[in-house]
Design an enzyme around this catalytic site. Structure first.
Site, PDB file in Angstrom:
ATOM      1  N   CYS A   1       5.054   5.116  -4.685  1.00 12.57           N
ATOM      2  CA  CYS A   1       5.704   3.818  -4.893  1.00 12.57           C
ATOM      3  C   CYS A   1       7.229   3.970  -4.880  1.00 12.57           C
ATOM      4  O   CYS A   1       7.803   4.289  -3.850  1.00 12.57           O
ATOM      5  CB  CYS A   1       5.194   3.170  -6.171  1.00 12.57           C
ATOM      6  SG  CYS A   1       5.518   1.380  -6.238  1.00 12.57           S
TER       7      CYS A   1
ATOM      8  N   HIS B   1      -0.871   3.537  -5.970  1.00 10.52           N
ATOM      9  CA  HIS B   1      -1.002   4.088  -7.310  1.00 10.52           C
ATOM     10  C   HIS B   1      -2.430   4.577  -7.524  1.00 10.52           C
ATOM     11  O   HIS B   1      -3.384   4.011  -7.003  1.00 10.52           O
ATOM     12  CB  HIS B   1      -0.673   3.029  -8.364  1.00 10.52           C
ATOM     13  CG  HIS B   1       0.779   2.703  -8.455  1.00 10.52           C
ATOM     14  ND1 HIS B   1       1.712   3.596  -8.915  1.00 10.52           N
ATOM     15  CD2 HIS B   1       1.464   1.571  -8.128  1.00 10.52           C
ATOM     16  CE1 HIS B   1       2.920   3.027  -8.883  1.00 10.52           C
ATOM     17  NE2 HIS B   1       2.788   1.807  -8.405  1.00 10.52           N
TER      18      HIS B   1
END
Length: 499
Positions: free
Chosen positions: A329, A431
């Site tokens: 991310c 994630h």
């Protein structure tokens, strides 16, 4: 409404873990139970099945309760973006970024309505609501407009238990001080005390239990021993697991000041030959076998911090010398060539730009709308294997890769991420990518082989998680008077129905 509020004398005393255990214990008895926390402040979040964002603790507690997580379980989520400002997520969607003062001034009434609405929805579906407070319930400077502790217990009209952490010391002062700072009406709601994180011989604390009960008039429901390796994801930066040191692989996790979703790293703690070290400066990094750069709520600010600390140049040298790097991310975004913030959605200043670390040929442009979605797919066929993976995305902006070296092929047909130098450089928005046991094992084995170590079989932590929920509930019931705890909620409801 039938429920119980789990309060704490401070942050990180174990409220989330105990609420999780209560949820599973009720679920094991066939009770339709739901977790609830009105207002969470955490950058460790959870994406619901409909693509909404809530605090990770309530997502985990919903799993323990054997139910689907919804925004009603955490209507307000505050995600810190700086020391002064936080993004406000209301019913799973980001609605504003406010300072602490502005939040108190303009959001309070809206927050009360959101909490009442959430209770109405939960009460229609569940028999028991396990509520969790935040920090301390007696922060005097904040109590008049608080939205998460005693005010919520008052709205729901439920009793409370107070949890104290004996491991940090000062347990008697923390309990007595908390109760003394409550109003008489608030103190009447506290029907039990729980001592958490006890180490040593319990017989040495028996006099302490008697003193607390005599001094407060409130029963001690139990003393819970310190629980190692419980595998329940932490809620905020205070819950980040400590560094570990084992023979085998050494993974350094570079910790940004505004780290988010650090639960991405937690599976490595269950690998028997993997050390996990949290580092913040080049002097702490040493000579790791791999680097993980996790997510952040303030990508450009944390990138600037890393560059000033010398971590950016260190990582470029490490990559040039064949090091293994995985960016997730915000960490993925930092590894690129440039980050552009045209409307100020990341920095708060429109038109901001920042040179990245230059390890991945990519440009990230931040946008207004946040992407929150659960994702499934496979490792891209060009990698040579098509292992299935799943996780979730929570990010602002899009990243354009300057060459076609995708990491994943998602089920919607979209190529995602970057896979370079035969897997030594990886960037992804996914994630929990390392919660996929076979992929984590494949990545670790490539590092083991590069180091001359034997490959290992996968550690299937996904299969262990539900077992851990049961073990946590059993741990609670073994060391706490479970029937008395249940009776607190039942008797409160019964006596108030008769009023």
């Amino acid at each position: 409404m039938k429920g119980i509020m789990v309060l704490g004398t401070a942050s990180d005393v174990g409220k989330s873990l105990i609420a999780t255990a209560i949820c599973r214990a009720y679920a094991n008895e066939g009770v339709r139970v739901a977790p609830f926390k009105s207002q969470n402040m955490s950058n460790n979040s959870y994406v619901t099945s409909d693509g909404k964002e809530i605090g990770r603790a309530q997502g985990i507690q919903a799993e323990a309760a054997r139910t689907e997580a919804t925004v009603w379980m955490n209507p307000i989520l505050l995600k810190p973006r700086s020391d002064q400002n936080a993004e406000v997520v209301l019913f799973g969607k980001a609605v504003n970024t406010l300072s602490g003062k502005a939040y108190r001034d303009i959001f309070y009434e809206k927050g009360l309505k959101a909490i009442s609405s959430a209770f109405e929805n939960l009460e229609d579906e569940y028999e028991m609501i396990v509520m969790e407070g935040a920090g301390s319930p007696v922060e005097i400077n904040l109590k008049d407009r608080e939205l998460v502790n005693m005010k919520v217990a008052e709205i729901a009209d439920v009793p409370a238990v107070l949890v104290a952490d004996i491991d940090r010391g000062g347990v008697f002062a923390s309990i007595i001080g908390t109760l003394e700072l409550m109003t008489p009406e608030e103190k009447l709601r506290v029907k039990g005390l729980i001592i958490n994180k006890f180490r040593g011989d319990l017989s040495l604390f028996e006099e302490g239990i008697k003193w607390l009960e005599s001094r407060t008039g409130i029963p001690v429901l139990g003393v819970l021993p310190f629980l190692e390796n419980h595998m329940i994801d932490g809620e905020d930066s205070l819950s980040i697991p400590a560094s570990t040191y084992k023979a085998g692989l050494d993974i350094a996790v570079i910790k940004p000041p505004y780290i988010s979703n650090f639960s991405d790293v937690e599976p490595f703690y269950l690998e028997h030959d993997v050390s996990v070290r949290w580092v913040s400066s080049p002097g702490e990094i040493g000579e790791p076998d791999a680097i993980i750069l996790p997510g952040t709520k303030s990508t450009i600010k944390d990138l600037q911090y890393f560059k000033k600390a010398g971590i950016g140049s260190w990582l470029r040298d490490y990559a040039a010398n064949g090091g293994f790097i995985a960016g997730i991310c915000g960490g993925y975004q930092m590894l690129g060539d440039k980050l552009i913030d045209p409307i100020g959605s990341d920095t708060g200043t429109a038109g901001s730009e920042e040179e990245g670390m230059g390890i991945i040929p990519a440009v990230t442009t931040f946008s207004k709308d946040k992407i929150t979605v659960r994702i499934e797919g496979k490792l891209h066929q060009d990698i040579g294997t098509t292992l299935t993976v799943k996780g979730y995305e929570i990010h602002l902006g899009q990243t354009e890769i300057g060459c076609r070296q995708p990491f994943l092929l998602l089920n919607n047909g979209r190529e995602e991420g970057f896979y370079g130098k035969n897997g030594r450089i990886i960037g992804t928005y996914l994630h929990h990518i390392f919660h996929n046991d076979e992929w984590r094992n494949l990545w670790l084995n490539s590092i083991r082989q590069a180091k001359g170590l034997p490959v290992q079989k996968p550690v299937y932590i996904g299969r262990l998680k539900d077992q851990k929920y049961d073990e946590l509930a059993d741990h609670l019931k073994e060391h706490l008077d479970w029937d008395r705890l249940k009776g607190i909620s039942y008797n409160w409801r019964k006596s108030h129905e008769l009023v």
